[in-house]
Design a protein around this motif. Structure first.
Motif, PDB file in Angstrom:
ATOM      1  N   MET A   1      12.859 -95.133  66.743  1.00 31.45           N
ATOM      2  CA  MET A   1      12.910 -95.737  68.071  1.00 31.45           C
ATOM      3  C   MET A   1      13.336 -94.701  69.104  1.00 31.45           C
ATOM      4  SD  MET A   1      14.783 -99.375  67.317  1.00 31.45           S
ATOM      5  CE  MET A   1      14.774 -99.754  69.070  1.00 31.45           C
ATOM      6  N   SER A   2      12.690 -94.724  70.269  1.00 29.65           N
ATOM      7  CA  SER A   2      13.097 -93.820  71.340  1.00 29.65           C
ATOM      8  C   SER A   2      14.348 -94.360  72.005  1.00 29.65           C
ATOM      9  CB  SER A   2      11.973 -93.693  72.374  1.00 29.65           C
ATOM     10  OG  SER A   2      11.722 -94.941  72.969  1.00 29.65           O
ATOM     11  N   ARG A   3      15.212 -93.458  72.411  1.00 32.24           N
ATOM     12  CA  ARG A   3      16.458 -93.839  73.082  1.00 32.24           C
ATOM     13  C   ARG A   3      16.488 -93.212  74.468  1.00 32.24           C
ATOM     14  NH1 ARG A   3      20.816 -92.229  68.642  1.00 32.24           N
ATOM     15  NH2 ARG A   3      21.806 -91.580  70.570  1.00 32.24           N
ATOM     16  N   HIS A   4      16.961 -93.981  75.432  1.00 26.97           N
ATOM     17  CA  HIS A   4      17.011 -93.502  76.810  1.00 26.97           C
ATOM     18  C   HIS A   4      18.439 -93.090  77.162  1.00 26.97           C
ATOM     19  CE1 HIS A   4      12.927 -94.837  77.798  1.00 26.97           C
ATOM     20  NE2 HIS A   4      13.193 -95.887  77.034  1.00 26.97           N
ATOM     21  N   HIS A   5      18.546 -92.044  77.942  1.00 23.70           N
ATOM     22  CA  HIS A   5      19.863 -91.634  78.436  1.00 23.70           C
ATOM     23  C   HIS A   5      20.302 -92.595  79.529  1.00 23.70           C
ATOM     24  CE1 HIS A   5      20.312 -87.745  76.392  1.00 23.70           C
ATOM     25  NE2 HIS A   5      18.999 -87.710  76.449  1.00 23.70           N
ATOM     26  N   ARG A   6      21.582 -92.871  79.564  1.00 21.56           N
ATOM     27  CA  ARG A   6      22.146 -93.727  80.607  1.00 21.56           C
ATOM     28  C   ARG A   6      23.344 -93.012  81.228  1.00 21.56           C
ATOM     29  NH1 ARG A   6      19.848 -98.619  80.541  1.00 21.56           N
ATOM     30  NH2 ARG A   6      18.775 -99.278  78.645  1.00 21.56           N
ATOM     31  N   LEU A   7      23.393 -93.061  82.546  1.00 20.46           N
ATOM     32  CA  LEU A   7      24.494 -92.441  83.269  1.00 20.46           C
ATOM     33  C   LEU A   7      25.508 -93.525  83.613  1.00 20.46           C
ATOM     34  CD1 LEU A   7      25.217 -89.612  84.507  1.00 20.46           C
ATOM     35  CD2 LEU A   7      24.349 -90.514  86.669  1.00 20.46           C
ATOM     36  N   SER A   8      26.754 -93.302  83.256  1.00 23.51           N
ATOM     37  CA  SER A   8      27.779 -94.317  83.503  1.00 23.51           C
ATOM     38  C   SER A   8      28.044 -94.472  84.996  1.00 23.51           C
ATOM     39  CB  SER A   8      29.070 -93.942  82.784  1.00 23.51           C
ATOM     40  OG  SER A   8      29.653 -92.799  83.382  1.00 23.51           O
ATOM     41  N   THR A   9      28.497 -95.660  85.374  1.00 18.48           N
ATOM     42  CA  THR A   9      28.813 -95.942  86.779  1.00 18.48           C
ATOM     43  C   THR A   9      29.908 -95.014  87.291  1.00 18.48           C
ATOM     44  OG1 THR A   9      28.225 -98.262  86.454  1.00 18.48           O
ATOM     45  CG2 THR A   9      29.542 -97.734  88.385  1.00 18.48           C
ATOM     46  N   VAL A  10      30.902 -94.752  86.458  1.00 15.38           N
ATOM     47  CA  VAL A  10      32.014 -93.876  86.862  1.00 15.38           C
ATOM     48  C   VAL A  10      31.502 -92.485  87.179  1.00 15.38           C
ATOM     49  CG1 VAL A  10      34.142 -92.774  86.085  1.00 15.38           C
ATOM     50  CG2 VAL A  10      33.736 -95.192  85.584  1.00 15.38           C
ATOM     51  N   CYS A  11      30.634 -91.955  86.301  1.00 15.79           N
ATOM     52  CA  CYS A  11      30.107 -90.602  86.525  1.00 15.79           C
ATOM     53  C   CYS A  11      29.211 -90.548  87.757  1.00 15.79           C
ATOM     54  CB  CYS A  11      29.356 -90.125  85.287  1.00 15.79           C
ATOM     55  SG  CYS A  11      30.429 -89.779  83.885  1.00 15.79           S
ATOM     56  N   PHE A  12      28.392 -91.588  87.954  1.00 16.96           N
ATOM     57  CA  PHE A  12      27.529 -91.612  89.135  1.00 16.96           C
ATOM     58  C   PHE A  12      28.363 -91.603  90.411  1.00 16.96           C
ATOM     59  CE2 PHE A  12      25.086 -93.741  92.454  1.00 16.96           C
ATOM     60  CZ  PHE A  12      23.899 -93.021  92.413  1.00 16.96           C
ATOM     61  N   LYS A  13      29.439 -92.386  90.424  1.00 17.04           N
ATOM     62  CA  LYS A  13      30.292 -92.426  91.609  1.00 17.04           C
ATOM     63  C   LYS A  13      30.944 -91.077  91.859  1.00 17.04           C
ATOM     64  CE  LYS A  13      34.006 -95.113  93.749  1.00 17.04           C
ATOM     65  NZ  LYS A  13      34.942 -96.258  93.592  1.00 17.04           N
ATOM     66  N   GLU A  14      31.410 -90.427  90.784  1.00 20.09           N
ATOM     67  CA  GLU A  14      31.988 -89.083  90.930  1.00 20.09           C
ATOM     68  C   GLU A  14      30.981 -88.131  91.561  1.00 20.09           C
ATOM     69  OE1 GLU A  14      33.556 -87.217  87.481  1.00 20.09           O
ATOM     70  OE2 GLU A  14      34.803 -88.913  86.922  1.00 20.09           O
ATOM     71  N   LEU A  15      29.768 -88.146  91.035  1.00 18.87           N
ATOM     72  CA  LEU A  15      28.731 -87.233  91.523  1.00 18.87           C
ATOM     73  C   LEU A  15      28.359 -87.553  92.963  1.00 18.87           C
ATOM     74  CD1 LEU A  15      26.538 -87.197  88.306  1.00 18.87           C
ATOM     75  CD2 LEU A  15      27.880 -85.278  89.188  1.00 18.87           C
ATOM     76  N   ALA A  16      28.284 -88.840  93.306  1.00 22.11           N
ATOM     77  CA  ALA A  16      27.912 -89.223  94.670  1.00 22.11           C
ATOM     78  C   ALA A  16      28.927 -88.756  95.698  1.00 22.11           C
ATOM     79  CB  ALA A  16      27.753 -90.742  94.757  1.00 22.11           C
ATOM     80  N   HIS A  17      30.173 -88.607  95.301  1.00 21.95           N
ATOM     81  CA  HIS A  17      31.194 -88.109  96.218  1.00 21.95           C
ATOM     82  C   HIS A  17      31.310 -86.585  96.178  1.00 21.95           C
ATOM     83  CE1 HIS A  17      32.387 -92.336  96.425  1.00 21.95           C
ATOM     84  NE2 HIS A  17      33.061 -92.025  97.496  1.00 21.95           N
ATOM     85  N   GLY A  18      30.346 -85.940  95.540  1.00 26.53           N
ATOM     86  CA  GLY A  18      30.324 -84.483  95.515  1.00 26.53           C
ATOM     87  C   GLY A  18      31.102 -83.876  94.378  1.00 26.53           C
ATOM     88  N   GLY A  19      31.721 -84.716  93.518  1.00 29.17           N
ATOM     89  CA  GLY A  19      32.513 -84.196  92.418  1.00 29.17           C
ATOM     90  C   GLY A  19      31.733 -84.180  91.124  1.00 29.17           C
ATOM     91  N   GLY A  20      32.426 -84.486  90.055  1.00 31.90           N
ATOM     92  CA  GLY A  20      31.817 -84.470  88.731  1.00 31.90           C
ATOM     93  C   GLY A  20      32.665 -83.653  87.784  1.00 31.90           C
ATOM     94  N   GLY A  21      33.441 -84.349  86.940  1.00 31.05           N
ATOM     95  CA  GLY A  21      34.289 -83.657  85.985  1.00 31.05           C
ATOM     96  C   GLY A  21      33.565 -83.391  84.683  1.00 31.05           C
TER      97      GLY A  21
END
Length: 605
Positions: A1-21
């Protein structure tokens, strides 16, 4: 079965504010690994059936099978290799050639035979096997006087005329490369120099909590993703200089709270020294095809290098994010003004610029509050300049981009981060310098890229000749991207704020040229940067009398004129003033006085 990557809400919010740990970057890297595996499989399948790859190397399938064997033994080793930026750059380039897509490099791409370019796959497999510590034997291509082992180093084969070499590793611990009569033993520690072996060096940003150690790549043929290049090994003093500069710059990145230094460190895999014309900004570049690679000109100072590292890390993050999450529909069909570029950019390019300069603004905002020495005005200036550019780009995206729901959330995160910085007070001198340079940039853009309706221009020229008032309605303009001439003013302002003594010396001896420029800076630009508006105005008028198509002088004229109709016309519609002036020129008569013409246009009803 193929699996899709999913980006967590927490990480998306970090990235949207210019960050990303670390966790957010790990999610992005996982997506990149899958993307590169798919590209690698596509290349193997395409190369195996391609009719134009006859050559002395084994079939691509042999390299693929060795990669699979290495991954069974050591999955982290193969993941490390796949995420090496130069492997990504090669994959994209080679796939384009195999599919017959024309490259920007044109004939340069064809200088490397297709079998040899595709054969980099065999070198990738050899590196994977060496990292995994398995026994193997594989034939690889010889290029630029040796063999590149991606993410490891370069084997030099002086005087070798064989097109291929064989790499062998056996159970007794022996590892060697053989090409004709030449044999180069590979050292047990591949990070150390040995006869014929040049390992990839590393830069070390030493910090007790947030270290950073990217490769310093000067040998891989795909290190410069803009064009292939042979090895150009830095001397030991040059390498030490890069190490000292990087260490100083990383201390600035790691020591502030506006950016997540651990996330930035995880975005920086490879630093490639280059020497491209700096134009108006210190040169640096990154590419979604070479995840984690940063091209850099030799740095001028630690703070500028630190800002460049953050700038490119932002590009790396956004490029990987866009592979997972759609933020806008289209975005390549139309082009717009970008306040950080001399050429118009598509909306996707604007999104990249906004995100990159959000990170740069964050750096300068923190840095300007941390410095108390003579560099403070320079930091204030860079903060004021970058926040204004980011804000302008955001407004363009809001007006023209067709955003997805996630794209709207992403821009709102950027807007929230920027909002407080837009109201932060900045001392008058650096603030005025930033405002003037942003205005100068917009004027030069319009003068270079906006074309005026020639029929209406002729009507305006006729009204001038007949002594009538200027027509009420401005001629229509269209965007017509063209080559640009770079102004010396940004470099002069930076020098004046960063090094007043050096600027004073330049005023006395303009031929010294303390920044990257083919010619000495014009005297009018020096006077303008020094704040002598009257002298600068005289200089720009003299330049236009001699060279009426000097666009930098037209913009300088607008900056230095006193308030009034002439200044208003040049600020409001500089391309119209220029177009009418051109229409009024004759072979003998050089055209009307630019200030008088601008005044006439500025007094229209």
């Amino acid at each position: 079965m193929s699996r899709h990557h999913r980006l967590s809400t927490v990480c998306f919010k970090e990235l949207a504010h210019g960050g990303g740990g670390v966790s957010a970057i790990a999610e992005l890297r996982a997506g990149q690994r899958s993307r590169l595996m798919l590209l690698l499989r596509a290349l193997t399948d395409l190369a195996s059936s391609h009719p134009r790859i006859p050559g002395p190397l084994p079939a691509p399938r042999a390299a693929w099978e060795l990669l699979i064997e290495a991954e069974r033994r050591s999955p982290p080793s193969v993941a490390h290799l796949l995420l090496h930026p130069q492997v990504g750059a090669w994959l994209s380039r080679c796939l384009r050639r195999l599919r017959g897509v024309a490259e920007e490099a044109g004939a340069e791409a064809d200088e490397v035979p297709l079998w040899l370019e595709t054969g980099y796959l065999h070198s990738v497999a050899a590196s994977a096997a060496l990292l995994a510590g398995i026994d193997f034997r594989i034939v690889v291509g010889v290029r630029d006087g040796g063999v590149m082992l991606p993410a490891l180093g370069f084997v030099a084969l002086a005087g070798c005329d064989s097109p291929v070499a064989e790499i062998v590793a056996d159970g007794s611990g022996g590892r060697a490369l053989r090409a004709g009569p030449h044999t180069v033993p590979l050292p047990s520690d591949l990070t150390r120099d040995a006869k014929g072996w040049h390992p990839l060096r590393r830069l070390h940003g030493r910090h007790p909590v947030h270290p950073c150690s990217p490769y310093l790549d000067d040998v891989d043929p795909y290190r410069d993703f803009l064009r292939p290049a042979g090895p150009a090994r830095l001397s030991e003093p040059e390498a030490r200089g890069w190490q000292e500069d990087f260490d100083s710059a990383w201390a600035l990145v790691a020591g502030q709270s506006n950016v997540d230094p651990a996330g930035v460190a995880d975005c920086l895999i490879s630093v490639v020294p280059v020497r491209y014309p700096a134009r108006t900004e210190p040169f640096s570049a990154s590419s979604p095809e070479a995840y984690g690679c940063v091209l850099l000109n030799p740095p001028t100072d630690s703070a500028t290098l630190a800002a460049s590292l953050i700038h490119e890390a932002q590009h790396v993050k956004l490029g990987a994010l866009l592979d997972l999450v759609p933020l806008m529909h289209g975005g390549m069909e139309e082009i717009h003004y970008a306040p950080w570029r001399v050429d118009p950019r598509p909306l996707r390019g604007l999104l990249h610029g906004v995100y990159a300069f959000l990170g740069v603004t964050a750096f300068w905002q923190a840095h300007r509050h941390a410095v108390l020495d003579e560099t403070a005005p320079s930091a204030d200036f860079e903060f004021a300049l970058r926040r204004a550019q980011t804000s302008h780009g955001l407004r363009t995206l809001r007006t023209h981009a067709e955003l997805t729901a996630l794209g709207d959330r992403f821009l709102r995160g950027i807007e929230d981060r920027l909002a407080a910085w837009l109201t932060e007070p900045v001392p008058e001198v650096p603030l005025r310098a930033a405002e003037d340079l942003n205005l100068d940039h917009r004027l030069l853009y319009r003068l270079h890229h906006l074309s005026v309706d020639p029929g209406r221009t002729g009507q305006w020229a006729q009204a001038w000749r007949l002594g009538r008032s200027a027509p009420d309605t401005l001629p229509t303009t269209v965007l017509c991207a063209s080559r640009t001439v770079v102004s010396a003013r940004p470099a002069l302002i930076r020098l004046r704020l960063r090094d007043p003594d050096g600027f004073a010396l330049l005023q006395e001896k303009p031929e010294e040229r303390p920044f990257d420029s083919a010619d000495a800076p014009p005297r009018a630009d020096l006077d303008w940067a020094a704040g002598d508006t009257a002298a600068a105005l005289r200089g720009y008028r003299d330049r236009l009398a001699e060279r009426p198509d000097d666009l930098s002088a037209w913009s300088g004229l607008a900056l230095t004129l006193p308030a009034g109709p002439a200044k208003e016309a040049l600020l409001d519609c500089p391309e119209v003033v220029l177009a009418v002036h051109r229409a009024l020129r004759a072979p003998v008569y050089g055209g009307p006085d630019p200030v008088a013409l601008a005044h006439w246009i500025g007094t229209r009803r």
